[in-house]
Design a protein around this motif. Structure first.
Motif, PDB file in Angstrom:
ATOM      1  N   ARG A   1      39.606  45.930  52.950  1.00 33.29           N
ATOM      2  CA  ARG A   1      39.291  44.835  52.037  1.00 33.29           C
ATOM      3  C   ARG A   1      40.522  43.947  51.843  1.00 33.29           C
ATOM      4  O   ARG A   1      41.558  44.395  51.364  1.00 33.29           O
ATOM      5  N   GLU A   2      40.367  42.703  52.245  1.00 31.78           N
ATOM      6  CA  GLU A   2      41.444  41.722  52.061  1.00 31.78           C
ATOM      7  C   GLU A   2      41.087  40.848  50.860  1.00 31.78           C
ATOM      8  O   GLU A   2      40.007  40.282  50.798  1.00 31.78           O
ATOM      9  N   THR A   3      41.998  40.777  49.910  1.00 28.29           N
ATOM     10  CA  THR A   3      41.766  39.982  48.705  1.00 28.29           C
ATOM     11  C   THR A   3      42.799  38.868  48.635  1.00 28.29           C
ATOM     12  O   THR A   3      43.992  39.125  48.744  1.00 28.29           O
ATOM     13  N   THR A   4      42.318  37.641  48.478  1.00 28.62           N
ATOM     14  CA  THR A   4      43.248  36.511  48.371  1.00 28.62           C
ATOM     15  C   THR A   4      42.903  35.701  47.137  1.00 28.62           C
ATOM     16  O   THR A   4      41.774  35.743  46.649  1.00 28.62           O
TER      17      THR A   4
ATOM     18  N   VAL B   1      39.055  34.190  43.537  1.00 38.41           N
ATOM     19  CA  VAL B   1      39.387  35.374  44.327  1.00 38.41           C
ATOM     20  C   VAL B   1      38.397  35.515  45.473  1.00 38.41           C
ATOM     21  O   VAL B   1      37.191  35.400  45.273  1.00 38.41           O
ATOM     22  N   TYR B   2      38.927  35.698  46.675  1.00 39.00           N
ATOM     23  CA  TYR B   2      38.070  35.910  47.835  1.00 39.00           C
ATOM     24  C   TYR B   2      38.246  37.343  48.323  1.00 39.00           C
ATOM     25  O   TYR B   2      39.367  37.796  48.509  1.00 39.00           O
ATOM     26  N   HIS B   3      37.122  38.036  48.547  1.00 42.44           N
ATOM     27  CA  HIS B   3      37.179  39.376  49.133  1.00 42.44           C
ATOM     28  C   HIS B   3      36.578  39.309  50.529  1.00 42.44           C
ATOM     29  O   HIS B   3      35.489  38.780  50.701  1.00 42.44           O
ATOM     30  N   GLU B   4      37.278  39.853  51.496  1.00 43.84           N
ATOM     31  CA  GLU B   4      36.701  39.995  52.832  1.00 43.84           C
ATOM     32  C   GLU B   4      36.624  41.472  53.133  1.00 43.84           C
ATOM     33  O   GLU B   4      37.647  42.155  53.213  1.00 43.84           O
ATOM     34  N   ASN B   5      35.420  41.991  53.297  1.00 37.37           N
ATOM     35  CA  ASN B   5      35.265  43.407  53.651  1.00 37.37           C
ATOM     36  C   ASN B   5      34.973  43.537  55.129  1.00 37.37           C
ATOM     37  O   ASN B   5      34.153  42.812  55.666  1.00 37.37           O
TER      38      ASN B   5
ATOM     39  N   SER C   1      46.203  40.998  48.876  1.00 38.43           N
ATOM     40  CA  SER C   1      46.238  42.453  49.014  1.00 38.43           C
ATOM     41  C   SER C   1      45.383  42.866  50.200  1.00 38.43           C
ATOM     42  O   SER C   1      44.414  42.175  50.528  1.00 38.43           O
TER      43      SER C   1
ATOM     44  N   GLU D   1      39.453  54.956  47.531  1.00 32.26           N
ATOM     45  CA  GLU D   1      40.586  54.273  48.184  1.00 32.26           C
ATOM     46  C   GLU D   1      41.540  55.288  48.802  1.00 32.26           C
ATOM     47  O   GLU D   1      41.800  56.346  48.233  1.00 32.26           O
TER      48      GLU D   1
END
Length: 341
Positions: A221-224, A230-234, A276, A298
């Motif tokens: 999970r990339e969080t920007t 906030v953008y989450h890319e799973n 993150s 996690e």
């Protein structure tokens, strides 16, 4: 107007031909190179550096027209570490920015080579190319000119090393649906290095629903961004099928998941308050009516500090452990020495 246009065009064009810059690292022959993904998904090889290592080399300025002098407003080289968020293009967040002046304003009558050295440079974060963010380090040599500067960039890749304390508690989780299903599963630890093996066990304590499929996924999970933006890319990195078919009560199923085969980075938490990257183990059960049951946990991934090659000096070994505390830096050093011997 036409004459002016032609002159300007000529100035630009002729300048394109006037000088060429090249950046050459001093230890280019011996320094290790690693593959790193670029933004377009391609992989290229780059020189590998660690925190605390010196970056040094030469800037070669080659004049194209030997008879013609090159007038300039100074020549310099920069070492830059920056984060770029793709939804905020052109806005670069620099967390390292160093400059060395190589030449004062003047004229160059012939090609010249300039030495540079950035000593014991702090490189606090790992290089990263993600879905929405990029963290990169590069050298940039600049010849300042009135009309247009001449620039040359050389990207490098930085890996952050850690040594984790022996204290690495196992993970125990229970998944329950009242009176239907009760599963317990256990992983040997909660922190894994990138070449590690996840060893686990799943116990079925109660099974009253018809499970037809069961798998463990590793989710990245990339969080920007921050606040409301906030953008989450799973991204599902790995799928590991545990079983096909129905488990029975009292059964236990072993798990061995080898991480080395997958493309992963260390866990990155709140890097420079910009992004993150976290990893999760996701247990997925699917019953015969296609209902899905999840349990997520996690895990922490880290890059092992004892893959220290000869090209990595002891000074760098110490530096790479700086943020881990003094006890582990001793350990890292002895590991580095073992590898070197």
């Amino acid at each position: 107007h036409h004459i002016f246009f032609i002159l300007v065009a000529y100035a630009f064009f002729s300048f394109g031909q006037t000088a060429e810059i090249d950046i050459v690292l001093n230890d280019a022959e011996t320094r290790k190179k690693v593959e790193h993904k670029t933004e377009d998904g391609k992989k290229d090889k780059y020189f590998l550096f660690y925190d605390g290592e010196t970056v040094s080399g030469k800037v070669n300025v080659t004049l194209k027209n030997p008879g013609k002098r090159l007038e300039h407003q100074g020549i310099k080289i920069e070492f830059i570490g920056q984060i770029e968020l793709y939804f905020d293009r052109g806005n670069h967040h620099e967390f390292v920015s160093l400059v060395k002046d190589l030449a004062r304003p003047g004229e160059m009558a012939q090609s010249q080579t300039f030495d540079f050295e950035f000593t014991h440079v702090e490189k606090p974060y790992e290089s990263y190319t993600g879905q929405n963010v990029k963290l990169r380090y590069f050298l940039r040599a600049i010849i300042s000119r009135r009309l247009n500067d001449v620039c040359k960039e050389l990207d490098i890749v930085v890996h952050t090393l850690s040594t984790y304390p022996e204290l690495n508690s196992s993970i125990k989780m229970e998944v329950g649906i009242e009176d239907c299903l009760h599963i317990e599963f256990e992983y040997n630890k909660s922190k894994y290095h990138l070449k590690d093996v996840i060893v686990g066990k799943i116990y079925f304590l109660l099974v009253r629903i018809k499970i037809k499929h069961m798998e463990i996924d590793i989710i990245k999970r990339e969080t920007t961004g921050t606040g409301p933006n906030v953008y989450h890319e799973n991204d599902t990195i790995a799928k590991y099928e545990i079983m096909d078919g129905a488990p029975v009560r009292g059964e236990s199923i072993p798990i061995r998941l080898f991480l080395a085969g997958y493309e992963m980075t260390p866990t990155m938490r709140d890097i420079n308050k910009k992004f993150s990257v976290r990893y999760y183990l996701n247990l997925v059960l699917i019953d015969e009516e296609e209902r899905r049951y999840f349990k997520q946990q996690e895990i922490t991934l880290w890059r092992k500090g004892d893959i220290v090659r000869k090209s990595m000096s002891h000074q760098a070994a110490i530096a790479s452990q700086r943020f881990e505390g003094s006890a582990s830096s001793e350990k890292a050093l002895s590991q580095a020495k073992e590898e070197d011997d």
